[in-house]
Design a protein around this motif. Structure first.
Motif, PDB file in Angstrom:
ATOM      1  N   ILE A   1       9.532  14.596   1.182  1.00 39.16           N
ATOM      2  CA  ILE A   1       8.680  13.417   1.389  1.00 39.16           C
ATOM      3  C   ILE A   1       7.254  13.737   0.925  1.00 39.16           C
ATOM      4  CG2 ILE A   1       7.650  11.876   3.107  1.00 39.16           C
ATOM      5  CD1 ILE A   1      10.224  12.037   4.715  1.00 39.16           C
ATOM      6  N   VAL A   2       6.739  12.908   0.009  1.00 37.43           N
ATOM      7  CA  VAL A   2       5.387  13.157  -0.524  1.00 37.43           C
ATOM      8  C   VAL A   2       4.406  12.049  -0.130  1.00 37.43           C
ATOM      9  CG1 VAL A   2       6.142  14.559  -2.480  1.00 37.43           C
ATOM     10  CG2 VAL A   2       6.018  12.072  -2.718  1.00 37.43           C
ATOM     11  N   GLY A   3       4.904  11.033   0.557  1.00 35.28           N
ATOM     12  CA  GLY A   3       4.040   9.921   0.979  1.00 35.28           C
ATOM     13  C   GLY A   3       4.897   8.768   1.452  1.00 35.28           C
ATOM     14  N   TYR A   4       4.227   7.627   1.661  1.00 35.07           N
ATOM     15  CA  TYR A   4       4.940   6.448   2.172  1.00 35.07           C
ATOM     16  C   TYR A   4       4.468   5.195   1.446  1.00 35.07           C
ATOM     17  CZ  TYR A   4       5.978   9.746   5.851  1.00 35.07           C
ATOM     18  OH  TYR A   4       6.400  10.857   6.526  1.00 35.07           O
ATOM     19  N   THR A   5       5.371   4.211   1.380  1.00 35.52           N
ATOM     20  CA  THR A   5       5.045   2.919   0.769  1.00 35.52           C
ATOM     21  C   THR A   5       5.317   1.813   1.768  1.00 35.52           C
ATOM     22  OG1 THR A   5       5.639   3.707  -1.435  1.00 35.52           O
ATOM     23  CG2 THR A   5       5.604   1.329  -1.122  1.00 35.52           C
ATOM     24  N   SER A   6       4.404   0.858   1.827  1.00 34.07           N
ATOM     25  CA  SER A   6       4.584  -0.263   2.740  1.00 34.07           C
ATOM     26  C   SER A   6       4.429  -1.580   1.998  1.00 34.07           C
ATOM     27  CB  SER A   6       3.555  -0.175   3.865  1.00 34.07           C
ATOM     28  OG  SER A   6       3.739  -1.253   4.745  1.00 34.07           O
ATOM     29  N   VAL A   7       5.343  -2.507   2.293  1.00 37.93           N
ATOM     30  CA  VAL A   7       5.278  -3.867   1.749  1.00 37.93           C
ATOM     31  C   VAL A   7       5.333  -4.823   2.926  1.00 37.93           C
ATOM     32  CG1 VAL A   7       6.358  -5.555   0.221  1.00 37.93           C
ATOM     33  CG2 VAL A   7       6.517  -3.127  -0.326  1.00 37.93           C
ATOM     34  N   ARG A   8       4.449  -5.804   2.910  1.00 43.16           N
ATOM     35  CA  ARG A   8       4.394  -6.759   4.030  1.00 43.16           C
ATOM     36  C   ARG A   8       4.303  -8.169   3.516  1.00 43.16           C
ATOM     37  NH1 ARG A   8       0.663  -2.885   3.401  1.00 43.16           N
ATOM     38  NH2 ARG A   8       0.546  -1.330   5.027  1.00 43.16           N
ATOM     39  N   ARG A   9       4.891  -9.044   4.309  1.00 47.54           N
ATOM     40  CA  ARG A   9       4.746 -10.468   3.995  1.00 47.54           C
ATOM     41  C   ARG A   9       4.326 -11.203   5.255  1.00 47.54           C
ATOM     42  NH1 ARG A   9       9.134 -12.573   6.356  1.00 47.54           N
ATOM     43  NH2 ARG A   9      11.151 -11.578   6.146  1.00 47.54           N
ATOM     44  N   LYS A  10       4.051 -12.481   5.082  1.00 45.15           N
ATOM     45  CA  LYS A  10       3.626 -13.332   6.192  1.00 45.15           C
ATOM     46  C   LYS A  10       4.656 -13.268   7.320  1.00 45.15           C
ATOM     47  CE  LYS A  10       2.824 -18.213   6.897  1.00 45.15           C
ATOM     48  NZ  LYS A  10       2.552 -19.477   6.220  1.00 45.15           N
ATOM     49  N   ALA A  11       4.184 -13.084   8.539  1.00 45.09           N
ATOM     50  CA  ALA A  11       5.100 -13.043   9.676  1.00 45.09           C
ATOM     51  C   ALA A  11       5.474 -14.474  10.065  1.00 45.09           C
ATOM     52  CB  ALA A  11       4.439 -12.334  10.849  1.00 45.09           C
ATOM     53  N   ASN A  12       6.729 -14.665  10.409  1.00 46.38           N
ATOM     54  CA  ASN A  12       7.199 -15.962  10.875  1.00 46.38           C
ATOM     55  C   ASN A  12       6.457 -16.336  12.174  1.00 46.38           C
ATOM     56  OD1 ASN A  12       8.692 -17.925  12.222  1.00 46.38           O
ATOM     57  ND2 ASN A  12      10.588 -17.280  11.223  1.00 46.38           N
TER      58      ASN A  12
ATOM     59  N   SER B   1       0.844  -1.199   0.000  1.00 39.54           N
ATOM     60  CA  SER B   1       0.000   0.000   0.000  1.00 39.54           C
ATOM     61  C   SER B   1       0.872   1.239   0.000  1.00 39.54           C
ATOM     62  CB  SER B   1      -0.940   0.015   1.212  1.00 39.54           C
ATOM     63  OG  SER B   1      -0.201   0.063   2.404  1.00 39.54           O
ATOM     64  N   LYS B   2       0.248   2.334  -0.441  1.00 42.01           N
ATOM     65  CA  LYS B   2       0.912   3.636  -0.401  1.00 42.01           C
ATOM     66  C   LYS B   2      -0.029   4.606   0.297  1.00 42.01           C
ATOM     67  CE  LYS B   2       3.381   4.778  -4.172  1.00 42.01           C
ATOM     68  NZ  LYS B   2       4.749   4.346  -3.862  1.00 42.01           N
ATOM     69  N   THR B   3       0.568   5.608   0.948  1.00 42.33           N
ATOM     70  CA  THR B   3      -0.253   6.621   1.609  1.00 42.33           C
ATOM     71  C   THR B   3       0.270   8.015   1.264  1.00 42.33           C
ATOM     72  OG1 THR B   3       1.074   6.900   3.613  1.00 42.33           O
ATOM     73  CG2 THR B   3      -0.538   5.100   3.634  1.00 42.33           C
ATOM     74  N   ASP B   4      -0.558   9.024   1.597  1.00 43.05           N
ATOM     75  CA  ASP B   4      -0.054  10.399   1.548  1.00 43.05           C
ATOM     76  C   ASP B   4       0.761  10.652   2.825  1.00 43.05           C
ATOM     77  OD1 ASP B   4      -1.852  10.870   3.614  1.00 43.05           O
ATOM     78  OD2 ASP B   4      -3.202  12.121   2.436  1.00 43.05           O
ATOM     79  N   VAL B   5       1.176  11.878   3.060  1.00 37.74           N
ATOM     80  CA  VAL B   5       2.048  12.150   4.222  1.00 37.74           C
ATOM     81  C   VAL B   5       1.332  11.980   5.557  1.00 37.74           C
ATOM     82  CG1 VAL B   5       3.806  13.629   3.187  1.00 37.74           C
ATOM     83  CG2 VAL B   5       1.631  14.633   3.909  1.00 37.74           C
ATOM     84  N   LYS B   6      -0.001  11.969   5.525  1.00 38.10           N
ATOM     85  CA  LYS B   6      -0.754  11.807   6.778  1.00 38.10           C
ATOM     86  C   LYS B   6      -1.193  10.371   7.042  1.00 38.10           C
ATOM     87  CE  LYS B   6      -2.288  16.436   7.482  1.00 38.10           C
ATOM     88  NZ  LYS B   6      -3.228  17.419   6.927  1.00 38.10           N
ATOM     89  N   GLY B   7      -0.895   9.466   6.101  1.00 38.55           N
ATOM     90  CA  GLY B   7      -1.288   8.066   6.306  1.00 38.55           C
ATOM     91  C   GLY B   7      -2.605   7.713   5.649  1.00 38.55           C
ATOM     92  N   LYS B   8      -3.122   8.596   4.799  1.00 40.94           N
ATOM     93  CA  LYS B   8      -4.337   8.262   4.049  1.00 40.94           C
ATOM     94  C   LYS B   8      -3.948   7.388   2.856  1.00 40.94           C
ATOM     95  CE  LYS B   8      -8.328  10.098   1.753  1.00 40.94           C
ATOM     96  NZ  LYS B   8      -9.049  11.203   1.175  1.00 40.94           N
TER      97      LYS B   8
END
Ligand SMILES: Cc1cc2nc3c(=O)[nH]c(=O)nc-3n(C[C@H](O)[C@H](O)[C@H](O)COP(=O)(O)O)c2cc1C
Length: 144
Positions: A109-120, A23-30
């Protein structure tokens, strides 16, 4: 859409080994982008996610300090890595190992990107009691 007020269930949704939730968000986490796997696991549709803050999937078992640490790091351009328990639209939960980084344009900074995988699973066994203890401390004396 505001955060859905729901009761957490005890049902765990398990990610497949090759699933990546992005997912990606704006600078406020939207939320400004979500991939198919995100929608499938969290049980929200694209419209619901793209009109929400990322806290739409916040689980009450997560200590506040985890997100404070994440925001402290990413807002100054550092990466965050951590285990996060999230809540689906039905109140079910899923664990992920998350990376969040800042997106830049022209050095800003114009936003944020998050990548997640299965937790061990063995890591979840370690982190769960720590998060429970942190919540207990937060309930007594606040986040500091
Ligand atoms: C790119 C990005 C991804 C995020 N992913 C999650 C997430 O998966 N789960 C979550 O609870 N919060 C996530 N957050 C943090 C939320 O924005 C929010 O700070 C957190 O849910 C705590 O909510 P609250 O501040 O309303 O208590 C993410 C933030 C960013 C910038």
């Amino acid at each position: 859409m505001s955060r859905v007020n729901k009761i957490p269930t005890k049902k765990e949704i398990k990610l497949n080994n090759n699933d990546f939730i992005v997912s990606k968000t704006d600078v406020k986490g939207k939320i400004t982008y979500c991939n198919e796997i995100f929608m499938k696991i969290a049980a929200y549709n694209e419209k619901e996610l793209l009109t929400s803050n990322h806290n739409i999937i916040r689980h009450p078992d997560m200590p506040k300090v985890a997100f404070k640490l994440a925001w402290d790091l990413i807002s100054k351009g550092d990466e965050f890595f951590g285990f996060v328990k999230n809540m689906t639209k039905n109140g079910d939960f899923y664990w992920v190992f998350t990376n969040i980084t800042a997106d830049y344009i022209d050095g800003r900074i114009v936003g944020y990107t998050s990548v997640r995988r299965k937790a061990n699973p063995s890591a979840i066994g370690t982190i769960e009691p720590i998060y429970a203890k942190l919540i207990e401390i937060e309930n007594q004396g606040g986040i500091k």
